[in-house]
Design a protein around this motif. Structure first.
Motif, PDB file in Angstrom:
ATOM      1  N   LEU A 207     -15.945   1.685  -7.168  1.00 27.37           N
ATOM      2  CA  LEU A 207     -15.615   0.364  -6.548  1.00 27.37           C
ATOM      3  C   LEU A 207     -16.730   0.150  -5.285  1.00 27.37           C
ATOM      4  O   LEU A 207     -17.393  -1.075  -5.337  1.00 27.37           O
TER       5      LEU A 207
ATOM      6  N   THR B  90      -6.971  -1.889  -5.889  1.00 29.43           N
ATOM      7  CA  THR B  90      -7.991  -2.589  -6.609  1.00 29.43           C
ATOM      8  C   THR B  90      -8.331  -1.876  -7.863  1.00 29.43           C
ATOM      9  O   THR B  90      -8.430  -2.660  -9.170  1.00 29.43           O
ATOM     10  N   ALA B  91      -8.550  -0.736  -7.955  1.00 32.86           N
ATOM     11  CA  ALA B  91      -8.849   0.120  -9.152  1.00 32.86           C
ATOM     12  C   ALA B  91      -7.759  -0.088 -10.221  1.00 32.86           C
ATOM     13  O   ALA B  91      -7.827  -0.112 -11.231  1.00 32.86           O
TER      14      ALA B  91
ATOM     15  N   GLU C 103       0.653  -1.327   0.099  1.00 31.93           N
ATOM     16  CA  GLU C 103       0.030  -0.099  -0.028  1.00 31.93           C
ATOM     17  C   GLU C 103       0.911   1.256  -0.043  1.00 31.93           C
ATOM     18  O   GLU C 103       0.652   2.067  -0.578  1.00 31.93           O
TER      19      GLU C 103
ATOM     20  N   LEU D  55      -8.560  -0.028  -2.008  1.00 36.94           N
ATOM     21  CA  LEU D  55      -9.597   0.479  -3.208  1.00 36.94           C
ATOM     22  C   LEU D  55      -8.500   0.858  -4.135  1.00 36.94           C
ATOM     23  O   LEU D  55      -9.157   0.533  -5.205  1.00 36.94           O
ATOM     24  N   VAL D  56      -7.881   1.882  -4.035  1.00 36.32           N
ATOM     25  CA  VAL D  56      -6.957   2.298  -5.121  1.00 36.32           C
ATOM     26  C   VAL D  56      -6.102   1.448  -5.839  1.00 36.32           C
ATOM     27  O   VAL D  56      -6.195   1.284  -7.027  1.00 36.32           O
TER      28      VAL D  56
ATOM     29  N   TYR E 111      -8.799   2.263   2.059  1.00 36.11           N
ATOM     30  CA  TYR E 111      -8.640   3.416   1.064  1.00 36.11           C
ATOM     31  C   TYR E 111      -7.484   3.008   0.015  1.00 36.11           C
ATOM     32  O   TYR E 111      -7.701   2.677  -1.248  1.00 36.11           O
TER      33      TYR E 111
ATOM     34  N   LEU F 254     -10.375  -7.045  -4.603  1.00 40.78           N
ATOM     35  CA  LEU F 254     -10.638  -6.341  -3.296  1.00 40.78           C
ATOM     36  C   LEU F 254     -10.587  -7.229  -2.147  1.00 40.78           C
ATOM     37  O   LEU F 254      -9.921  -7.327  -1.108  1.00 40.78           O
TER      38      LEU F 254
ATOM     39  N   GLU G  78      -8.260   8.907  -7.945  1.00 46.77           N
ATOM     40  CA  GLU G  78      -8.116   7.859  -7.252  1.00 46.77           C
ATOM     41  C   GLU G  78      -9.257   7.747  -6.439  1.00 46.77           C
ATOM     42  O   GLU G  78      -9.857   6.716  -6.135  1.00 46.77           O
ATOM     43  N   MET G  79      -9.743   8.913  -5.935  1.00 45.15           N
ATOM     44  CA  MET G  79     -11.086   8.911  -4.760  1.00 45.15           C
ATOM     45  C   MET G  79     -12.274   8.678  -5.498  1.00 45.15           C
ATOM     46  O   MET G  79     -13.045   7.792  -5.066  1.00 45.15           O
TER      47      MET G  79
ATOM     48  N   SER H 222     -12.169   4.938  -6.143  1.00 41.35           N
ATOM     49  CA  SER H 222     -12.654   4.105  -5.039  1.00 41.35           C
ATOM     50  C   SER H 222     -13.939   4.312  -4.736  1.00 41.35           C
ATOM     51  O   SER H 222     -14.519   3.259  -4.154  1.00 41.35           O
TER      52      SER H 222
END
Length: 629
Positions: A45, A479-480, A23, A476-477, A473, A272, A38-39, A42
């Motif tokens: 997702l 994973t994206a 991370e 999530l980023v 968080y 995720l 990125e936000m 997230s």
């Protein structure tokens, strides 16, 4: 020896192969300018997870299916894919082959890196006008449930391409010498001028133009370190632009089709899930329980390693996640018992290949999507096939450990077994929850991923200490970014497969293969060879997307069961993935285990032979694939 492979690269174009970033490393690599994207990615997702779970609850609990959920999820999914692709470019996480690049001397490598960056830029610049036209044309198509123009969904494609082009150009200007960029630009301009000049002849040329554009061009780009998605893309784009009268506009439609299948919605959610598994320690709890149960017997730790990969794979769906979870927990004790590092890496790599058919396997999900095969059937068959391969590896591991030192090793007390089982119990339930939810019709193979994620989050909070908001968080980023990298490969590979099919290659291949002496057995043998070779050079997803539309209709015509054929080709591909000196998975295993590829090279061959013996059994006896359907 520098480790070749397909991997995220340092400095955007190729570099040292590495496994998935932590991370902190991933966040450090991302530029601040992309933080808003990125936000947004997230949030998209999270929205997909919530929407799919709401669909399960509304349909199964209240018997009130909500018809607009799939449309909203599809809209969010394409935007997630394109934003994730841009984030992956920014964070250097697109997959690429670095085997040949690492052989080039440093000065020339800088030039090749500049060339690779400009190839990506040319591909994006060449498609952006068509992407805007495609989004504009979709304004006249409205969605059936929400009744809004489809432009709201497909606008993600031009937006993502423009963003990626800006990132690539900014990187090239910042990190490459102007002289290298100028020379690379001249080379590309000369190639483009020559293609334009010869275009009338190329249009009239026969099947040889397929070799030029979709084999030679793609191979050169791959060797230069161009990310795989862009290799497929530049080959298809130049083929359509210079060797056919088909408008480039069509390629955007094929890419949209490749990235937008609702079945693929489960890919980011299972990615995720793998992150949650690592962060909460659920995987380690499973490993500890198996170690307490089997650790005292001869070859016990080898059995634990294989069993852990089998069970953990049924949760995470990711080979890298599986290996990264199991290796640190078991390798110290295995070393203490006299296992050599090279043997441990060999077992880790082939064990990960064995476990890739255990659901939820992302490869099986993608295969079901592109080949039209039942994912529920693939999931059911995958367990049995993995058991066959597990038995082969376990027999070999037992023979390898015939001289293992068990001095000081004692059977774990029942109290210890009970405690580790109690801790691992909630995690062990997850693979069975996934299988039961699909088999009983509670959720589809797509929706079950959200059930698994929410269960893992709940159990992680209640039993395993939870996950901090900052860590969540970062997951999530990550994973994206990984989702974007995967789906862009699927989009460009499907466009390339479509171009090959339209050229008539599929019919010629079908005619050749159906005419082979030996019928279905000869076809299965040839398929094994094809997917073994493709698995060596390409990660599983692009190999599947490229070949499935060609091979599966032939298999069906020869009377081969779809599920049986799926298990054969996926197993062959996974063996190729772990086969040195090119196999990508082998180098990932070496990286995770901290062992030089040179050291592990000689040890892996007996394990690969064991896997191949299992593959022969699977191919020869369809019952293993179809008995439990």
């Amino acid at each position: 020896m520098t480790s070749p492979g397909i991997a995220p690269a340092q400095d955007f174009v190729p570099g040292e192969p590495s496994v998935a970033l932590t991370e902190t490393e991933g966040a450090r690599r991302g530029s601040r300018l992309l933080r808003p994207l990125e936000m947004i990615a997230s949030a998209l997702l999270v929205a997909i997870v919530v929407l799919l779970f709401a669909g399960v609850v509304s349909r199964y609990v209240f018997s009130l299916p909500v018809v607009w959920i799939d449309e909203v999820a599809s809209l969010c999914f394409l935007w997630l894919a394109m934003l994730g692709s841009a984030i992956a470019v920014d964070r250097n996480e697109h997959l690429r082959l670095t085997l040949f690049l690492n052989m080039i001397p440093g000065r020339w490598r800088d030039l090749v890196e500049a060339f690779a960056a400009l190839v990506v830029a040319v591909f994006l610049a060449g498609l952006i006008p068509s992407a805007f036209d495609y989004a504009s044309e979709e304004w006249f198509i409205t969605t059936p449930a929400l009744n809004i123009p489809n432009t709201f969904r497909v606008s993600a494609i031009p937006f993502g391409m423009v963003t990626m082009l800006g990132i690539v150009l900014a990187y090239a200007a910042r990190n490459s010498r102007w002289r290298d960029l100028a020379l690379a630009a001249l080379v590309l301009a000369a190639i483009g001028f020559a293609l334009w000049l010869w275009s009338p002849g190329l249009v009239r040329m026969g099947q040889g133009k397929i070799v030029i554009f979709l084999v030679i061009f793609v191979a050169v780009a791959l060797a230069a370190g161009v990310p795989i998605a862009f290799c497929f893309g530049i080959g298809t784009l130049t083929y359509l632009a210079f060797a056919t009268r088909v408008p480039v506009f069509v390629m955007i439609g094929r890419m949209d089709e490749g990235m937008s299948s609702l079945i693929l919605l489960s890919v980011p959610v299972f990615v995720l899930l793998g992150c949650i598994l690592d962060a909460t320690g659920m995987g380690k709890a499973i490993v500890d329980f198996l170690a307490s149960l089997l650790g005292h017997v001869r070859a016990g730790m080898s059995y634990v390693l294989l069993g852990s990969l089998f069970v953990v794979s049924g949760i995470s769906g990711s080979k890298v996640s599986d290996m990264a979870t199991v290796a640190p927990a078991l390798f110290p004790e295995m070393k203490r018992r006299g296992h050599s590092p090279r043997e441990m890496i060999a077992l880790l790599a082939t064990g990960a290949a064995m476990a890739d058919t255990v659901p939820p396997s992302i490869v099986l999900i993608v295969l079901g999507s592109v080949a039209g095969v039942s994912i529920a059937g693939l999931f059911t068959s995958g367990f049995a096939i993995a058991m066959v391969l597990l038995l082969m590896l376990a027999v070999l591991a037992r023979w390898k450990c015939r001289h293992e030192s068990l001095e000081g090793v004692r059977r774990a007390p029942l109290g210890v077994i009970g405690r580790t089982m109690l801790v691992a119990g909630p995690a062990l339930v997850l693979p069975f929850l996934i299988r039961w939810t699909v088999a009983d019709g509670i959720a589809t193979a797509t929706e079950v991923s959200t059930v698994a994620v929410l269960y893992a989050l709940l159990i992680g909070i209640l039993v395993y200490g939870g996950i901090g908001w900052r860590s969540f968080y970062a997951m999530l980023v990550e994973t994206a970014a990984l989702t974007g990298a995967i789906l862009l490969i699927l989009g460009t590979a499907l466009a390339m497969a479509w171009a090959i099919t339209q050229a008539g290659i599929a019919q010629q291949v079908a005619s050749f293969m159906t005419g082979l002496p030996g019928g279905s057995f000869a076809f299965l043998a040839l398929s094994i060879v094809v997917f073994l070779v493709l698995g060596c050079f390409l990660e599983g997803l692009p190999a599947i997307v490229l070949m499935a539309p060609l091979m599966f209709p032939i298999a069906k015509g020869l009377g081969i069961n779809d599920i049986h054929y799926s298990m054969v080709v996926v197993t062959a591909m996974n063996i190729g993935l772990m086969t040195p000196p090119v196999g990508v998975g082998f180098y990932l295993a070496c990286k995770i285990g901290g062992v030089s590829p040179d050291e592990a090279l000689g040890a892996i061959w007996p394990y690969l032979v064991a896997l191949f013996a299992g593959l022969v059994v699977i191919a020869a006896v369809p019952w293993f694939s179809t008995a439990f359907l």
